[in-house]
Design an enzyme around this catalytic site. Structure first.
Site, PDB file in Angstrom:
ATOM      1  N   TRP A  99       0.829  -1.210   0.000  1.00  0.00           N
ATOM      2  CA  TRP A  99       0.000   0.000   0.000  1.00  0.00           C
ATOM      3  C   TRP A  99       0.863   1.260   0.000  1.00  0.00           C
ATOM      4  O   TRP A  99       0.607   2.205  -0.750  1.00  0.00           O
ATOM      5  CB  TRP A  99      -0.908  -0.012   1.228  1.00  0.00           C
ATOM      6  CG  TRP A  99      -1.907   1.097   1.322  1.00  0.00           C
ATOM      7  CD1 TRP A  99      -3.207   1.070   0.893  1.00  0.00           C
ATOM      8  CD2 TRP A  99      -1.707   2.401   1.901  1.00  0.00           C
ATOM      9  NE1 TRP A  99      -3.832   2.265   1.174  1.00  0.00           N
ATOM     10  CE2 TRP A  99      -2.936   3.092   1.787  1.00  0.00           C
ATOM     11  CE3 TRP A  99      -0.632   3.037   2.497  1.00  0.00           C
ATOM     12  CZ2 TRP A  99      -3.093   4.406   2.256  1.00  0.00           C
ATOM     13  CZ3 TRP A  99      -0.777   4.340   2.959  1.00  0.00           C
ATOM     14  CH2 TRP A  99      -2.005   5.007   2.832  1.00  0.00           C
ATOM     15  N   ASP A 100       1.884   1.302   0.845  1.00  0.00           N
ATOM     16  CA  ASP A 100       2.739   2.493   0.967  1.00  0.00           C
ATOM     17  C   ASP A 100       3.352   2.867  -0.386  1.00  0.00           C
ATOM     18  O   ASP A 100       3.346   4.039  -0.775  1.00  0.00           O
ATOM     19  CB  ASP A 100       3.874   2.237   1.966  1.00  0.00           C
ATOM     20  CG  ASP A 100       3.392   1.783   3.325  1.00  0.00           C
ATOM     21  OD1 ASP A 100       3.571   2.537   4.290  1.00  0.00           O
ATOM     22  OD2 ASP A 100       2.831   0.673   3.427  1.00  0.00           O
ATOM     23  N   THR A 101       3.877   1.874  -1.076  1.00  0.00           N
ATOM     24  CA  THR A 101       4.514   2.122  -2.364  1.00  0.00           C
ATOM     25  C   THR A 101       3.496   2.550  -3.411  1.00  0.00           C
ATOM     26  O   THR A 101       3.706   3.522  -4.153  1.00  0.00           O
ATOM     27  CB  THR A 101       5.252   0.860  -2.847  1.00  0.00           C
ATOM     28  OG1 THR A 101       6.322   0.569  -1.948  1.00  0.00           O
ATOM     29  CG2 THR A 101       5.804   1.052  -4.249  1.00  0.00           C
TER      30      THR A 101
END
Length: 239
Positions: free
Chosen positions: A185-187
């Site tokens: 998700w972060d990427t």
């Protein structure tokens, strides 16, 4: 009714020991950044170690703390999506419950959004960053981020640092296109934010590796596959 400017989110899964430090430290730092104008949301994701009861008790005694409990595991990304949708602040941020990133940086994170950036993110891989972690994790992290920059065309250096802030309205308009439900998700959020022309500030942080954190071969393969799948969606499916 309190006016909320900053909503901070702690993603939690069986992190009772870390919560006992993270909640009071968070309240202390947030009170200095946005006195009386913040909330601390604990995105508790199906824990079985007593985390739910601990946060619920804290919530009862302190209106600045809100528990978002899931009976079944959602995954990091989906838990964050739910928390940001429920947040009341115009600025939303999140950081890892083990406080791996030095909390002295939280003011800089929030201030970047106040100063007009859509996204702010801490980086462990800039020359000025100060990090403490094992050689294996260092190699894996640098390799992963190099692949993200090369394959996905990102201009950022560190995509997985769990220390990010957003203008809430801009984030919510981006989230329907984000498909990652867990660690990627972060990427994906950072890559899609760049593709949509969001203003992003990346800055160096002091960071230390949490206890018991390991990198498995399976994790490396999954993250590499996720990069390729996102490239396919962006360039072939145009999604």
């Amino acid at each position: 009714m309190r006016e909320i400017e900053v909503s901070a989110v702690l993603p939690v899964y069986n992190d009772l020991a870390a919560l006992k430090t993270a909640i009071p430290r968070s309240l202390e730092v947030l009170e200095a950044i946005a006195p009386g104008r913040f909330e601390l949301l604990v995105a508790e994701d199906g824990s079985t170690d007593g985390s739910t009861g601990f946060v619920r008790e804290y919530e009862t005694g302190d209106p600045r703390v809100r528990l978002l409990h899931a009976d079944e595991r959602l995954g990091r990304g989906r838990a964050l999506n739910r928390a940001f949708a429920a947040a009341e602040g115009s600025i939303v941020c999140y950081y890892d419950v083990d406080l791996a990133t030095d909390m002295q940086h939280l003011a800089e994170l929030v201030e970047a959004i106040r100063n007009g950036y859509d996204v702010a993110t801490g980086s462990r891989l800039l020359p000025e960053s100060v990090i403490v972690r094992s050689g294996g994790r260092e190699i894996a992290s640098r390799g992963y981020n190099m692949l993200t920059r090369t394959i996905l065309g990102s201009s950022l250096h560190d995509h997985q640092c769990g220390f990010k802030a957003f203008r809430r309205d801009r984030l919510l308009s981006l989230l329907p296109s984000v498909t990652a439900g867990h660690w990627f998700w972060d990427t994906e959020v950072l890559v899609r934010a760049q593709k949509n022309g969001y203003r992003i500030r990346e800055f160096p942080v002091r960071w230390r590796q949490g206890e018991g954190t390991t990198v498995r071969r399976k994790d490396v393969i999954e993250m590499g596959s996720a990069i390729v799948h996102l490239w396919w969606r962006l360039h072939v499916e145009k999604g």
